[in-house]
Write an enzyme that holds these catalytic residues in place. Sequence first.
Site, PDB file in Angstrom:
ATOM      1  N   GLU A   1      36.756  44.066  44.881  1.00  0.00           N
ATOM      2  CA  GLU A   1      36.018  42.809  44.962  1.00  0.00           C
ATOM      3  C   GLU A   1      36.940  41.745  45.531  1.00  0.00           C
ATOM      4  OE1 GLU A   1      35.011  42.339  40.872  1.00  0.00           O
ATOM      5  OE2 GLU A   1      36.834  41.231  40.392  1.00  0.00           O
TER       6      GLU A   1
ATOM      7  N   GLU B   1      29.360  51.799  39.954  1.00  0.00           N
ATOM      8  CA  GLU B   1      30.210  52.480  40.912  1.00  0.00           C
ATOM      9  C   GLU B   1      31.032  53.552  40.203  1.00  0.00           C
ATOM     10  OE1 GLU B   1      32.559  49.330  42.490  1.00  0.00           O
ATOM     11  OE2 GLU B   1      33.951  49.303  40.800  1.00  0.00           O
TER      12      GLU B   1
ATOM     13  N   ASN C   1      38.929  46.014  30.180  1.00  0.00           N
ATOM     14  CA  ASN C   1      38.790  45.482  31.544  1.00  0.00           C
ATOM     15  C   ASN C   1      39.315  44.063  31.693  1.00  0.00           C
ATOM     16  OD1 ASN C   1      37.324  47.873  32.460  1.00  0.00           O
ATOM     17  ND2 ASN C   1      35.641  47.089  31.211  1.00  0.00           N
TER      18      ASN C   1
ATOM     19  N   GLU D   1      40.927  42.343  45.702  1.00  0.00           N
ATOM     20  CA  GLU D   1      41.364  43.297  44.695  1.00  0.00           C
ATOM     21  C   GLU D   1      41.070  44.723  45.143  1.00  0.00           C
ATOM     22  OE1 GLU D   1      40.125  42.373  40.770  1.00  0.00           O
ATOM     23  OE2 GLU D   1      40.868  40.316  40.874  1.00  0.00           O
TER      24      GLU D   1
ATOM     25  N   ASN E   1      37.865  37.754  44.788  1.00  0.00           N
ATOM     26  CA  ASN E   1      37.696  36.576  43.945  1.00  0.00           C
ATOM     27  C   ASN E   1      37.945  35.342  44.793  1.00  0.00           C
ATOM     28  OD1 ASN E   1      37.135  37.497  41.144  1.00  0.00           O
ATOM     29  ND2 ASN E   1      39.013  38.656  41.512  1.00  0.00           N
TER      30      ASN E   1
ATOM     31  N   PHE F   1      42.454  44.128  18.256  1.00  0.00           N
ATOM     32  CA  PHE F   1      42.453  42.970  19.159  1.00  0.00           C
ATOM     33  C   PHE F   1      41.202  42.117  19.023  1.00  0.00           C
ATOM     34  CE2 PHE F   1      45.110  46.226  21.098  1.00  0.00           C
ATOM     35  CZ  PHE F   1      46.268  45.530  21.370  1.00  0.00           C
TER      36      PHE F   1
ATOM     37  N   LYS G   1      29.510  40.355  43.674  1.00  0.00           N
ATOM     38  CA  LYS G   1      30.169  41.654  43.773  1.00  0.00           C
ATOM     39  C   LYS G   1      29.352  42.665  44.573  1.00  0.00           C
ATOM     40  CE  LYS G   1      33.398  39.982  41.129  1.00  0.00           C
ATOM     41  NZ  LYS G   1      32.838  38.665  40.849  1.00  0.00           N
TER      42      LYS G   1
END
Length: 670
Positions: A288, A200, A235, A275, A290, A348, A116
Amino acid sequence: MFSKILIANRGEIACRVIKTAKRMGIATVAVYSDADRDALHVEMADEAVHIGPAAASESYLVAEKIIAACKETGAEAVHPGYGFLSERASFCEALEAEGIVFIGPKPKAVRAMGDKIESKKFAKDANVSTVPGHIGVIENADEAERISDEIGYPVMIKASAGGGGKGMRIAHSRDEVRDGFDRARSEAKNSFGDDRVFIEKFIVEPRHIEIQVLADSHGHCIHLGERECSIQRRNQKVVEEAPSPFLDEATRAAMGAQAVALAQAVDYQSAGTVEFIVDRDRNFYFLEMNTRLQVEHPVTELVTGIDLVEQMIRVAAGERLAIAQDDVMLNGWAIESRLYAEDPYRNFLPSIGRLTRYRPPAEISHSDAVIRNDTGVFEGAEISMFYDPMLAKLCTWAPTRPAAVEAMGLALDGFVVDGIAHNIPFLSALMRHPRWREGRLSTGFIAEEYPDGFVPEEPSKDALAVLAAVALSAELLRKDRLDRFADRVAPHNGALRRDWVVRLGDVYLDVAVIDGMASMPLELDVSIGGADPVTITTHFRPGDAIWNGTIDGRRVTAQTRPVLNGIRVDWQGYSVTARVLTPRLAELDRLMPVKQAPDTSKLLLCPMPGLVVSIAVAEGQDVKAGETLAVVEAMKMENVLRAERDLVVSKINAAPGESLAVDAVIMEFD
């Protein structure tokens, strides 16, 4: 073309690759750990090789074991799926050294884009719009605090390697940076074997939109449109769709052009995803790339008709792409819901155990509707604590977004999973959420709409009527069946009586049967709660897990499960215990005392089955509200347990390294 390939992965993605390989006439080899000995991907493959203990660091992440399995079976190529070794350049190089083909990009592209930090440097040099931040490795928490102060809050602390939401933390203030930095590094090391992180700027109200690219080894590169992946929790993507309800044609074209340019700049070969973060004004920033197949690839396949796994295999075999950019057409709308083994009612938290029932809706493929379920589990399978908690990816396609959303809602309502906690109730409720239906999304959607976790809203009057209709019809059919088996006349137990009371939780609804017989197929005219009559039709049979039928002409799919003196009905995220009573029994039922829940306020209970990573306090210690008490790891995620109020620790019952069951007592308080 290859005659045999090995899939260096597990679960649904391994099964997904095997399906396409079989269709192409290619033999397949599965690899498995101790925990996956009886897994579905092992059963589906032509051959299977055991590669070690349950822990991924001792099995699926060991490149030498994958290569040894290739040599043992004669596999000519390896498809890595996603996660594990899929974005590790050293693995690609090790395969090349042994003359084994990696079904994915070349090591140069993996190294440039899979990291990344390096990918952001590369994108900046290539004039691709990037998010403001510090492009470089952060050495320690002090440096992380200084850099965060310079960038301005909020900031995203993010692992350089890997993805899938692991090793990511948002810090809204300086106080949150140090703990977020430590947690992100720890998760990154455990998940990817690489603890490097960068920082960032976190864009407020962002949308996560990605472009699918496809390139061959002959210089041909195209994009296949976008996917919207803004519905995320911690995320981690939860629901994805293609195309995005937000992009216009100009933005789509600009994002696609940048994605293709970036792929060509690194001589990319295979399927990959670029992305972007998109703000409210449709400004987009590179996030980024992938260098692998994405979890959400099925929605792109459904709107383009292109099998991405097949294209990856063909490109790896040296074939030219047979698809030009002008050939790519986005047809209709597709939605993917990720089904996770996690408890939506307990914030969750992960869940493990045996799938006592696992019955997905039937897969269909018609010109006006598609239901697709990519899964790696089956009824009776064991869900362990060692791997990602995803059970399946349920996908629907329809000509329009509203139709695809409606199809997803019905499919989720008909997806039966028992034995573990799962997020189907949340997903089902999400499908009827007004903001979701309108397409007003952001990556903060779940946090904003469910700030205290998922708590189902109280059923509306219309929803109560549907739940009551399902419960009444199911109970009358059960009574009728009992009478027929006992060779008695139905009126003896009141099956054909006209007045009933349906109790739904704490709500009592008077129901009058106006016309019809309690027999299969059932057709009843009833008045619920004094409202105008509605007609209930169904072919439901007592014992069925799924109730399908119509209520006042509306198609309804619900789940029913027998409970003591009633049934539980699950529909659109609602879950109620229903009891169908005579008026006299309802009168008496109202007088029954309510059992009180035990007081656990002086206990810290383990919220999920997991491994104790650390205990942050000592016996006798004063603790303030919000301070860390313990960290528990489950399914590759570290969960920080904090004090909800000021307290004193009286006893610690667990130690680091200990495996605990759900609700095990970690510590006690005065």
